[in-house]
Design a protein around this motif. Structure first.
Motif, mmCIF file in Angstrom:
data_model
loop_
_atom_site.group_PDB
_atom_site.id
_atom_site.type_symbol
_atom_site.label_atom_id
_atom_site.label_comp_id
_atom_site.label_asym_id
_atom_site.label_seq_id
_atom_site.Cartn_x
_atom_site.Cartn_y
_atom_site.Cartn_z
ATOM 1 N N UNK A 1 0.827 -1.205 0.000
ATOM 2 C CA UNK A 1 0.000 0.000 0.000
ATOM 3 C C UNK A 1 0.862 1.256 0.000
ATOM 4 N N UNK A 2 1.960 1.228 0.725
ATOM 5 C CA UNK A 2 2.846 2.391 0.768
ATOM 6 C C UNK A 2 3.402 2.703 -0.613
ATOM 7 N N UNK A 3 3.750 1.659 -1.359
ATOM 8 C CA UNK A 3 4.263 1.864 -2.715
ATOM 9 C C UNK A 3 3.207 2.501 -3.606
ATOM 10 N N UNK A 4 1.970 2.021 -3.487
ATOM 11 C CA UNK A 4 0.878 2.565 -4.299
ATOM 12 C C UNK A 4 0.633 4.031 -3.964
ATOM 13 N N UNK A 5 0.562 4.336 -2.683
ATOM 14 C CA UNK A 5 0.302 5.708 -2.262
ATOM 15 C C UNK A 5 1.432 6.648 -2.672
ATOM 16 N N UNK A 6 2.658 6.170 -2.559
ATOM 17 C CA UNK A 6 3.805 7.007 -2.918
ATOM 18 C C UNK A 6 3.828 7.298 -4.410
ATOM 19 N N UNK A 7 3.588 6.280 -5.225
ATOM 20 C CA UNK A 7 3.607 6.461 -6.675
ATOM 21 C C UNK A 7 2.510 7.401 -7.140
ATOM 22 N N UNK A 8 1.398 7.429 -6.418
ATOM 23 C CA UNK A 8 0.284 8.307 -6.789
ATOM 24 C C UNK A 8 0.389 9.686 -6.134
ATOM 25 N N UNK A 9 1.454 9.913 -5.386
ATOM 26 C CA UNK A 9 1.623 11.196 -4.737
ATOM 27 C C UNK A 9 0.685 11.425 -3.577
ATOM 28 N N UNK A 10 0.188 10.343 -2.970
ATOM 29 C CA UNK A 10 -0.773 10.449 -1.881
ATOM 30 C C UNK A 10 -0.132 10.272 -0.506
ATOM 31 N N UNK A 11 1.180 9.994 -0.480
ATOM 32 C CA UNK A 11 1.870 9.779 0.792
ATOM 33 C C UNK A 11 3.289 10.313 0.674
ATOM 34 N N UNK A 12 3.692 11.127 1.657
ATOM 35 C CA UNK A 12 5.053 11.642 1.696
ATOM 36 C C UNK A 12 5.682 11.271 3.036
ATOM 37 N N UNK A 13 6.906 11.764 3.257
ATOM 38 C CA UNK A 13 7.615 11.436 4.494
ATOM 39 C C UNK A 13 6.850 11.920 5.717
ATOM 40 N N UNK A 14 6.210 13.050 5.602
ATOM 41 C CA UNK A 14 5.440 13.582 6.733
ATOM 42 C C UNK A 14 4.261 12.670 7.063
ATOM 43 N N UNK A 15 3.612 12.160 6.022
ATOM 44 C CA UNK A 15 2.495 11.245 6.248
ATOM 45 C C UNK A 15 2.946 9.938 6.873
#
Length: 394
Positions: free
Chosen positions: A310-324
């Motif tokens: 899930x982290x990979x999916x969110x990161x690739x879509x720009x929905x998760x950053x280091x702060x998140x």
């Protein structure tokens, strides 16, 4: 001896009592086609379907997965410290646990197995109350009606008929209630599993069965339990649809369970969902998993970790950053610190509670035993008072 010839009519035929007729053409009562599960486990993450998933939902599930992983780690540590008698971890299975709790409405019921404390916590149960049974303090540790979570079931699959009974009763009363019952692959070898599925399908009860196929029933691999193409195929034999899903893909599990719950709520009947996952840690702290599986096998599944997917999916879509990521970790650490502090405090237990919650009205024998224990406790307290400095002495 002479062979008996069958050319001549039998006695029944001579009397006109037997009229052989060809059987009617047999037709199945239900077309089995729509009931068959997927040929391959259903997936969302890493596919085009992920683009249609609600970003807010994915971020919420991510935070819950991180919290669930930390919960598992903390509970395992408490076991090693002697604060829990036993803990069956769901590390690696968090996607199933989190999704199962998230798809239910407030009025619905969750029927967990002994391994599903994380699902109960995700449903809203106090983590300390969820672990009370495994601490050895109470039979359950919480009020099932308050959170609509049935007692954690240690006997395999016994919660499944209970889920069917509750769901069927709710439907008869006209209540908008769905029961979601969780069980492991080992539980599908129990008679309760088969009885529950049969009753659920015959009654068209609003219940969803979630099988977490984590590869082993303690040390027994799946191939030594069943020759079925998949556990999801077992639903066809009872007249309910089977779904096969990647149990480490939280978006896929959530979608499949959401559809199954919606189907049950609308009167469509039960669904059997098999989630393919893996038990990363041992069966419990009393188990040595190295005796029946190789570490290489475990490492393959570590690479298919539900949080990483899930982290990979969110990161690739720009929905998760280091702060998140850090926010999710900080929230999980806060939960773990509170759980650790509360579990390290010795509980205040009343021996008289042994006689509570056994029968709605105590039997004569229980009253007699309670009176005997009360007398012994009062005598012990009196002796302690005499022995303390400043006591009256004897």
């Amino acid at each position: 001896m002479h062979a008996v010839k069958r050319n001549s009519p039998t006695v029944l035929e001579q009397r006109g009592a037997y009229r052989p007729t060809p059987p009617p053409a047999w037709q199945p009562r239900t077309d089995p086609g729509p009931l068959l599960p997927e040929a391959e486990p259903y997936r969302v993450l890493g596919t085009e379907a992920a683009r249609k998933a609600d970003p807010a939902l994915l971020r919420r599930l991510y935070a819950q997965l991180v919290r669930g992983r930390r919960y598992n780690a903390q509970a395992t540590a408490l076991t090693k410290q002697g604060r829990l008698a036993v803990y069956p971890s769901t590390t690696g299975q968090e996607a199933c646990e989190i999704a199962a709790a998230d798809v239910l409405e407030e009025q619905d019921w969750l029927f967990p197995s002994y391994r599903d404390t994380l699902a109960a916590v995700a449903r809203g149960l106090d983590p300390v109350e969820a672990l009370t049974l495994l601490r050895g303090d109470w039979h359950t540790g919480y009020d099932p009606r308050e959170h609509r979570i049935a007692p954690l079931s240690t006997p395999l699959a016994t919660q499944l008929p209970h889920a069917v009974g509750l769901a069927h009763a709710a439907r008869l009363r006209g209540d908008d209630v769905v029961a979601l019952a969780m069980v492991g692959d080992g539980g599908t070898s129990e008679g309760d599993f088969h009885e529950a599925l049969n009753f659920a399908a015959v009654w068209q009860a609003p219940v969803v069965f979630l099988v977490q196929n984590n590869g082993f029933a303690i040390s027994v691999p799946l191939e030594k339990q069943t020759a079925a193409p998949s556990l999801a195929h077992k639903g066809v034999g009872y007249g309910m649809p089977g779904r096969l899903v990647d149990g480490n893909d939280v978006a896929a599990v959530h979608e499949v369970l959401t559809e199954a719950v919606r189907r049950a709520r609308s009167g469509g009947g039960p669904t059997l969902v098999e989630a393919l996952t893996y038990r990363i840690e041992a069966h419990t702290n009393a188990d040595d998993a190295t005796r029946y599986r190789e570490e290489d096998e475990v490492e393959v599944w570590r690479e298919h970790d539900p949080i990483a997917l899930l982290e990979r999916e969110l990161t690739e879509r720009g929905l998760l950053d280091d702060e998140g990521r850090q926010a999710a970790k900080d929230a999980a650490e806060t939960m773990a610190a509170e759980l650790r502090a509360r579990m390290n405090a010795d509980p205040v237990l009343d021996p008289m509670d042994l006689f509570q919650h056994v029968f709605a009205e105590q039997t004569g024998q229980l009253r007699e035993q309670a009176a005997q224990l009360r007398a012994e406790l009062d005598a012990a307290a009196e002796d302690q008072q005499h022995d303390e400095p400043g006591g009256t002495g004897r």
